[in-house]
Design a protein around this motif. Structure first.
Motif, short mmCIF file in Angstrom:
data_model
loop_
_atom_site.label_atom_id
_atom_site.label_comp_id
_atom_site.label_asym_id
_atom_site.label_seq_id
_atom_site.Cartn_x
_atom_site.Cartn_y
_atom_site.Cartn_z
N TYR A 116 7.00 -11.63 -3.02
CA TYR A 116 8.19 -12.04 -2.27
C TYR A 116 8.77 -10.84 -1.52
N GLY A 117 9.60 -11.16 -0.52
CA GLY A 117 10.28 -10.11 0.23
C GLY A 117 9.35 -9.22 1.03
N VAL A 118 8.27 -9.79 1.56
CA VAL A 118 7.29 -9.03 2.33
C VAL A 118 7.55 -9.25 3.81
N ASP A 119 7.87 -8.18 4.51
CA ASP A 119 8.11 -8.23 5.95
C ASP A 119 6.79 -7.99 6.68
N GLU A 125 4.04 -0.35 4.62
CA GLU A 125 4.91 0.17 3.57
C GLU A 125 4.66 -0.52 2.24
N ARG A 126 4.16 -1.74 2.28
CA ARG A 126 3.96 -2.52 1.06
C ARG A 126 2.53 -2.41 0.52
N PHE A 127 1.55 -2.25 1.40
CA PHE A 127 0.15 -2.33 0.95
C PHE A 127 -0.68 -1.11 1.32
N SER A 128 -0.06 0.00 1.58
CA SER A 128 -0.81 1.18 2.02
C SER A 128 -1.67 1.78 0.91
N CYS A 164 1.46 -6.96 14.98
CA CYS A 164 0.12 -6.48 15.32
C CYS A 164 -0.05 -5.01 14.93
N ALA A 165 0.96 -4.20 15.21
CA ALA A 165 0.89 -2.78 14.85
C ALA A 165 0.82 -2.61 13.34
N SER A 166 1.62 -3.39 12.62
CA SER A 166 1.65 -3.30 11.16
C SER A 166 0.33 -3.78 10.57
N ALA A 167 -0.15 -4.93 11.04
CA ALA A 167 -1.39 -5.49 10.50
C ALA A 167 -2.59 -4.58 10.80
#
Length: 289
Positions: A116-119, A125-128, A164-167
């Motif tokens: 939850y709470g995934v932007d 920041e969450r999956f690096s 797109c930049a994040s993905a």
């Protein structure tokens, strides 16, 4: 025009005309059914592979009530390691979609990761700290409303740009980003609903900023998705089904990949430039130049 003075002439290069859309669509249409199926994601059947082969990681962004994740997991079985995420916190999601907690529990029981709470704009920041994803899926993204904004469409373009930049930062080198929009929003030549460029979300441009190419475009079967338990709605509909007009427009799934390795886009960027220059002597028409 004064014959003794240099004259300023402008020569415009024409942009792609609507008459070319049908031809370009036939060139760029998805070559296989797998690239129009949101329940397959073009994944191979890994069940025949050795046990030592790592299953492909699949990240679902902004899944709302988790109904898409449930349908995907049911279809894929153990062929992939799926992570379903929601933008809202667990308590906020339960208020927005009262049935979501039960669906999330079913996913966990089936071995699916739920967060939850995934932007979607800040995936790095969450999956690096984990292996990159082979598939990243985002269905019917929608930016939060801004009542005082003069141009609302800019928010959606900014959402695509940031996503797109994040993905791209967490997508594997040969991974695929599956982005599904309502027909007419993406703005590619293969879209069944053609709009002026200024009235689209300009996916080609926003993807290019992140070094991504649109490699396939397909039209998912909405009825098949509904039969599997997933009815695309979007954040603004709070779990309700899309209206008849929206449903009649259909959906368009875009598959994006990193640039390189000889990949080519089915929706390449095009530009039109106006060239202005001075000439001496008598004024001349553009054809004479």
């Amino acid at each position: 025009l004064h014959p003794s003075r240099p004259q300023l002439l402008a020569v415009a290069q024409p942009k792609t005309r609507p008459s070319l859309v049908r031809r370009m669509r036939s060139v760029g249409a998805a070559p296989a059914a797998s690239y129009s199926s949101l329940l397959e994601l073009g994944l191979p059947d890994w069940t025949a592979q050795a046990d030592s082969v790592r299953k492909p990681n699949v990240l679902i962004c902004g899944d709302g009530d988790f109904s898409y994740a449930a349908a995907l997991v049911k279809q894929l079985g153990t062929r992939a390691a799926v992570c379903a995420t929601s933008y809202e916190s667990e308590s906020e999601l339960a208020q927005r979609y009262p049935h979501a907690p039960a669906t999330a529990e079913q996913l966990r029981t089936a071995g699916t990761r739920v967060e939850y709470g995934v932007d979607a704009r800040q995936l790095q920041e969450r999956f690096s700290s984990q292996p990159p994803w082979e598939r990243i899926v985002f269905n019917i993204p929608q930016a939060p409303p801004a009542p005082k904004a003069r141009n609302q469409i800019q928010r959606h373009r900014a959402l695509l740009r940031d996503f797109c930049a994040s993905a791209a930062s967490v997508l594997s080198s040969r991974g695929e980003l599956w982005l599904t929009l309502l027909a007419g929003q993406g703005g590619t030549p293969m879209d069944p609903v053609q709009r002026l460029v200024g009235n689209t979300w300009q996916l080609q441009q926003e993807a290019a900023r992140a070094g991504l190419l649109i490699t396939h475009v397909g039209l998912p079967d909405v009825h098949m998705l509904a039969a599997a338990g997933y009815t695309p709605a979007g954040r603004g509909y709070c779990g309700q089904q899309l209206g008849r007009w929206r449903q009649s427009q259909g959906l368009v799934t875009h598959v994006l990949m990193h640039e390189g390795e000889g990949r080519r886009s089915v929706a390449p960027m095009e530009w039109a430039f106006d060239n202005s220059f001075w000439v001496d002597g008598e004024p001349r028409c553009g054809e004479a130049l």
